[in-house]
Design an enzyme around this catalytic site. Structure first.
Site, PDB file in Angstrom:
ATOM      1  N   ASP A 160      -4.191  16.859  38.808  1.00 47.70           N
ATOM      2  CA  ASP A 160      -4.746  15.514  38.860  1.00 47.70           C
ATOM      3  C   ASP A 160      -4.792  14.898  37.458  1.00 47.70           C
ATOM      4  O   ASP A 160      -4.484  13.715  37.275  1.00 47.70           O
ATOM      5  CB  ASP A 160      -6.165  15.542  39.431  1.00 47.70           C
ATOM      6  CG  ASP A 160      -6.193  15.515  40.950  1.00 47.70           C
ATOM      7  OD1 ASP A 160      -5.184  15.113  41.563  1.00 47.70           O
ATOM      8  OD2 ASP A 160      -7.222  15.886  41.533  1.00 47.70           O
ATOM      9  N   MET A 161      -5.203  15.684  36.490  1.00 45.72           N
ATOM     10  CA  MET A 161      -5.315  15.180  35.127  1.00 45.72           C
ATOM     11  C   MET A 161      -3.949  14.793  34.575  1.00 45.72           C
ATOM     12  O   MET A 161      -3.773  13.694  34.023  1.00 45.72           O
ATOM     13  CB  MET A 161      -5.978  16.230  34.240  1.00 45.72           C
ATOM     14  CG  MET A 161      -7.439  16.485  34.586  1.00 45.72           C
ATOM     15  SD  MET A 161      -8.080  17.987  33.818  1.00 45.72           S
ATOM     16  CE  MET A 161      -7.761  17.663  32.096  1.00 45.72           C
TER      17      MET A 161
END
Length: 389
Positions: A160-161
């Site tokens: 996600d990051m």
């Protein structure tokens, strides 16, 4: 730094981590990021962890510096508001699915040079989240203790990051091209592709194709020498020797130069080479462990002061000292109160970075609508119909 993207406006329709992080990254560089939520908030508005008031610390953490408007996505009037916002801003970041009216094809009819970035689960359009993607790509089988048979999931939402930062980069690249050519862009960013790309970039995929099945090594550093060590008093430290100098300093400080040299001779190894330090990691760790076990954290800190050794004590989040850190500032976060929060980690040396609180849900609805040219009567009419909250 807060004015680097001054004049850039982004409409964000999102939830959870990747898309909100992409928007916040741009907001912290000075872009006007307008987060558009359905009335009552999206799926992440009450996502754990929570403040005592019930306010989501994840939501407030991922939306610092943005403006917030809430719209009824089910009504024609509400969808028209979002379309007008997209046309006015010219840049849309979203991970919303199942809403054809939010697609590039639909919104570009209102703004032909639209830049539209859609975060998806997989390239075929099917759903996926960080934790399912991580399971598919292979990392849980190389994470954890060597004798552990089951997969070990990660806690950090790494994909996600990376996806959020790719999203910010992609939007800026597309905006730069538009400024030169006048062309818009439709960009798709599947989360699974982000994980697969990074697995390839880091050599995991090539290693597998060449017939090697990566082993679990616990807290050892793969391909070099690094490991956690227990100290007197119960604390633990992580020690890493990435280079020959790091390793030489570690041996000198611990008084093991002669012992390590003799081990090197007996094994026919060359500890000046990463590979040999890794192959014989357990023997080296066995020599080093007693030195650490006899010393407290304060003694280790003093011993390593000024050396090239890379090391750090293990700490819990509750043990972190945020006071005085140049990244951290104090904000008054609605629904939470006073707390220390990070600004952007990009430091331009101008000294102007400071964290900005996340908005209250829907806080800027009237102001954003006014930016579109709607007067008080128009806004009141929309509110009376329930099109905006």
């Amino acid at each position: 730094m807060a004015t680097m993207l001054e004049g850039l406006r982004v409409v964000e329709i999102s939830s959870f981590v990747a898309a909100p992080l992409g928007g916040m990254t741009l907001a912290q560089l000075g872009a006007d990021v307008v987060r558009v939520d359905p009335v009552g908030g999206a799926a992440d508005v009450r996502r754990w962890p929570l403040a005592p008031s019930g306010t989501s610390l994840l939501w407030t953490g991922m939306n610092k510096g943005k403006r917030s408007i809430t719209v009824d996505f089910r009504s024609a009037e509400g969808r028209d508001v979002v379309t007008r916002l997209a046309a006015d801003a010219g840049i849309v970041l979203t991970n919303a699915v199942g809403r054809p009216w939010l697609s590039y094809e639909a919104l570009s009819e209102a703004r032909p040079d639209l830049i539209h970035l859609q975060i998806e689960g997989r390239h075929d359009g099917s759903a996926a989240v960080d934790y399912t993607v991580n399971a598919e790509v292979g990392f849980p089988f190389v994470t954890g203790p060597p004798d552990h048979g089951a997969p070990v999931n990660h806690v950090l939402p790494a994909w996600d990051m990376a996806c959020g930062l790719y999203a910010a980069t992609g939007l800026l690249a597309a905006e730069r091209r538009r400024s030169r050519t006048g062309e818009g862009a439709r960009i798709r960013l599947p989360l699974h592709d982000v994980a697969l790309a990074m697995a390839g970039n880091l050599g995991f995929l090539a290693e597998a194709q060449l017939g090697h099945d990566r082993e679990r090594v616990g807290n050892y550093l793969f391909g070099g020498f690094g490991r956690d060590f227990a100290l007197a008093g119960g604390r633990r430290v992580m020690v890493v020797a990435l280079t020959t100098r790091h390793f030489a300093d570690l041996c000198e400080i611990t008084g093991l130069q002669e012992t390590v040299a003799e081990l090197e001779r007996l094994l026919g190894a060359d500890f000046g080479v990463d590979g040999d330090r890794y192959r014989h990691r357990e023997a080296l760790a066995a020599l080093l462990a007693p030195w650490f076990a006899e010393r407290t954290l304060e003694e280790v800190t003093e011993a390593f002061r000024g050396s090239a050794v890379l090391w750090a004590p293990y700490r819990r989040f509750t043990e972190l000292d945020l006071e005085g850190d140049p990244l951290i500032g104090e904000i008054d976060q609605p629904g939470v109160g006073r707390l220390r929060a990070p600004a952007s980690p990009l430091d331009t040396g101008t000294g102007d970075r400071a964290p900005v609180p996340a908005p209250r849900l829907g806080e800027h609805t009237d102001a954003v609508l006014a930016d579109l040219g709607l007067d008080a009567a128009d806004v009141a009419a929309l509110r009376a119909k329930g099109a905006v909250a």
